[in-house]
Design a protein around this motif. Sequence first.
Motif, PDB file in Angstrom:
ATOM      1  N   LYS A  88       0.902  -1.220   0.009  1.00 27.90           N
ATOM      2  CA  LYS A  88       0.160  -0.059   0.064  1.00 27.90           C
ATOM      3  C   LYS A  88       0.795   1.210   0.053  1.00 27.90           C
ATOM      4  N   LEU A  89       0.966   1.867  -1.034  1.00 32.34           N
ATOM      5  CA  LEU A  89       1.481   3.393  -1.113  1.00 32.34           C
ATOM      6  C   LEU A  89       0.884   4.430  -0.699  1.00 32.34           C
ATOM      7  N   SER A  90       1.757   5.243  -0.047  1.00 28.15           N
ATOM      8  CA  SER A  90       1.328   6.529   0.412  1.00 28.15           C
ATOM      9  C   SER A  90       1.110   7.609  -0.511  1.00 28.15           C
ATOM     10  N   SER A  91       0.421   8.743  -0.162  1.00 28.17           N
ATOM     11  CA  SER A  91       0.329   9.723  -1.146  1.00 28.17           C
ATOM     12  C   SER A  91       1.965  10.119  -1.375  1.00 28.17           C
ATOM     13  N   GLY A  92       2.115  10.665  -2.537  1.00 28.05           N
ATOM     14  CA  GLY A  92       3.490  11.132  -2.675  1.00 28.05           C
ATOM     15  C   GLY A  92       3.967  10.836  -4.249  1.00 28.05           C
ATOM     16  N   HIS A  93       5.128  10.977  -4.771  1.00 28.24           N
ATOM     17  CA  HIS A  93       5.741  10.555  -5.742  1.00 28.24           C
ATOM     18  C   HIS A  93       6.580   9.659  -6.022  1.00 28.24           C
ATOM     19  N   TYR A  94       6.315   8.649  -7.003  1.00 25.82           N
ATOM     20  CA  TYR A  94       7.359   7.694  -7.193  1.00 25.82           C
ATOM     21  C   TYR A  94       7.990   7.335  -8.529  1.00 25.82           C
ATOM     22  N   LYS A  95       8.970   6.928  -8.633  1.00 24.28           N
ATOM     23  CA  LYS A  95       9.735   6.608  -9.792  1.00 24.28           C
ATOM     24  C   LYS A  95       9.626   5.208 -10.165  1.00 24.28           C
ATOM     25  N   VAL A  96       9.791   4.749 -11.419  1.00 23.55           N
ATOM     26  CA  VAL A  96       9.456   3.416 -11.796  1.00 23.55           C
ATOM     27  C   VAL A  96      10.898   3.259 -12.509  1.00 23.55           C
ATOM     28  N   GLN A  97      11.902   2.328 -12.182  1.00 26.28           N
ATOM     29  CA  GLN A  97      12.908   1.968 -12.965  1.00 26.28           C
ATOM     30  C   GLN A  97      12.801   0.409 -13.543  1.00 26.28           C
ATOM     31  N   TRP A  98      12.995   0.628 -14.975  1.00 29.73           N
ATOM     32  CA  TRP A  98      13.298  -0.676 -15.313  1.00 29.73           C
ATOM     33  C   TRP A  98      14.411  -0.950 -16.381  1.00 29.73           C
ATOM     34  N   ALA A  99      14.582  -2.102 -16.385  1.00 27.66           N
ATOM     35  CA  ALA A  99      15.896  -2.655 -17.195  1.00 27.66           C
ATOM     36  C   ALA A  99      15.305  -4.088 -17.551  1.00 27.66           C
ATOM     37  N   VAL A 100      15.345  -4.032 -19.073  1.00 29.24           N
ATOM     38  CA  VAL A 100      15.155  -5.694 -19.528  1.00 29.24           C
ATOM     39  C   VAL A 100      15.983  -6.050 -20.638  1.00 29.24           C
ATOM     40  N   VAL A 101      16.059  -7.362 -20.665  1.00 30.29           N
ATOM     41  CA  VAL A 101      17.133  -8.107 -21.723  1.00 30.29           C
ATOM     42  C   VAL A 101      15.975  -8.763 -22.693  1.00 30.29           C
ATOM     43  N   ALA A 102      15.928  -8.216 -23.907  1.00 26.96           N
ATOM     44  CA  ALA A 102      15.110  -8.996 -24.688  1.00 26.96           C
ATOM     45  C   ALA A 102      15.618 -10.429 -25.223  1.00 26.96           C
ATOM     46  N   ASP A 103      14.854 -11.265 -25.747  1.00 31.12           N
ATOM     47  CA  ASP A 103      14.978 -12.738 -25.936  1.00 31.12           C
ATOM     48  C   ASP A 103      16.445 -12.893 -26.837  1.00 31.12           C
ATOM     49  N   ASP A 104      16.738 -11.718 -27.760  1.00 32.85           N
ATOM     50  CA  ASP A 104      17.780 -11.680 -28.472  1.00 32.85           C
ATOM     51  C   ASP A 104      19.063 -11.311 -27.881  1.00 32.85           C
ATOM     52  N   GLY A 105      18.831 -10.912 -26.744  1.00 31.55           N
ATOM     53  CA  GLY A 105      20.206 -10.417 -25.898  1.00 31.55           C
ATOM     54  C   GLY A 105      20.381  -8.858 -25.679  1.00 31.55           C
ATOM     55  N   HIS A 106      19.498  -8.194 -26.520  1.00 28.90           N
ATOM     56  CA  HIS A 106      19.756  -6.773 -26.362  1.00 28.90           C
ATOM     57  C   HIS A 106      19.159  -6.026 -25.158  1.00 28.90           C
ATOM     58  N   ARG A 107      19.816  -5.331 -24.401  1.00 32.28           N
ATOM     59  CA  ARG A 107      19.392  -4.710 -23.167  1.00 32.28           C
ATOM     60  C   ARG A 107      18.876  -3.435 -23.038  1.00 32.28           C
ATOM     61  N   SER A 108      17.901  -2.885 -22.767  1.00 30.97           N
ATOM     62  CA  SER A 108      17.281  -1.438 -22.640  1.00 30.97           C
ATOM     63  C   SER A 108      16.812  -1.057 -21.386  1.00 30.97           C
ATOM     64  N   HIS A 109      16.899  -0.090 -21.063  1.00 30.12           N
ATOM     65  CA  HIS A 109      16.332   0.637 -19.701  1.00 30.12           C
ATOM     66  C   HIS A 109      15.819   1.955 -19.824  1.00 30.12           C
ATOM     67  N   GLY A 110      15.114   2.358 -18.524  1.00 31.58           N
ATOM     68  CA  GLY A 110      14.684   3.560 -18.643  1.00 31.58           C
ATOM     69  C   GLY A 110      13.745   3.889 -17.186  1.00 31.58           C
ATOM     70  N   SER A 111      13.156   4.862 -17.230  1.00 30.29           N
ATOM     71  CA  SER A 111      12.401   5.200 -15.958  1.00 30.29           C
ATOM     72  C   SER A 111      11.377   6.254 -16.223  1.00 30.29           C
ATOM     73  N   TYR A 112      10.412   6.284 -15.273  1.00 31.47           N
ATOM     74  CA  TYR A 112       9.236   7.416 -15.350  1.00 31.47           C
ATOM     75  C   TYR A 112       8.650   7.537 -14.218  1.00 31.47           C
ATOM     76  N   THR A 113       8.022   8.596 -13.927  1.00 27.07           N
ATOM     77  CA  THR A 113       7.454   9.008 -12.483  1.00 27.07           C
ATOM     78  C   THR A 113       5.737   8.996 -12.541  1.00 27.07           C
ATOM     79  N   PHE A 114       5.288   8.630 -11.316  1.00 28.27           N
ATOM     80  CA  PHE A 114       3.860   8.737 -11.196  1.00 28.27           C
ATOM     81  C   PHE A 114       3.544   9.197 -10.025  1.00 28.27           C
ATOM     82  N   ALA A 115       2.376   9.540  -9.687  1.00 25.39           N
ATOM     83  CA  ALA A 115       2.129  10.263  -8.050  1.00 25.39           C
ATOM     84  C   ALA A 115       0.799   9.658  -7.599  1.00 25.39           C
ATOM     85  N   VAL A 116       0.749   9.359  -6.538  1.00 19.71           N
ATOM     86  CA  VAL A 116      -0.460   8.669  -5.654  1.00 19.71           C
ATOM     87  C   VAL A 116      -1.054   9.821  -4.898  1.00 19.71           C
TER      88      VAL A 116
END
Length: 124
Positions: free
Chosen positions: A95-123
């Motif tokens: 359960k998240l409290s009110s506020g701002h949050y950052k999502v960080q992701w990093a994935v490796v595709a089945d072919d081996g290529h890596r990508s990453h990024g982030s974004y924000t949302f607020a509760v």
Amino acid sequence: MHTAVKTAFSIATATGLLLVVSMGQAWAHAHPVQQTPAPDTTISAPGAVTIVYTEPIEAALSSLNVLDAQGKQVNTAKAHVTDSNHKSLEVALPKLSSGHYKVQWAVVADDGHRSHGSYTFAVK
């Protein structure tokens, strides 16, 4: 004149080939096509964050974490693939409290290529 036409044709062919090769490389990386919650939105506390990617991903080599405004990771669960085509990665949230949050992701595709990024949302 004949040499000029051959040169122009060679340049056009090389340019087209370079464009096709570079497009194929760009498509080989997994990039988000749907993010829930969506970037830059204010919502009621979500129970999970889910990202759907353009390519199938390797779950064991991928991560999805949510950080609070102080940079502390709020999810204790590990991200997992949620669909049979391996394009959706999800992490459960407490359960998240009110506020701002950052999502960080990093994935490796089945072919081996890596990508990453982030974004924000607020509760609210």
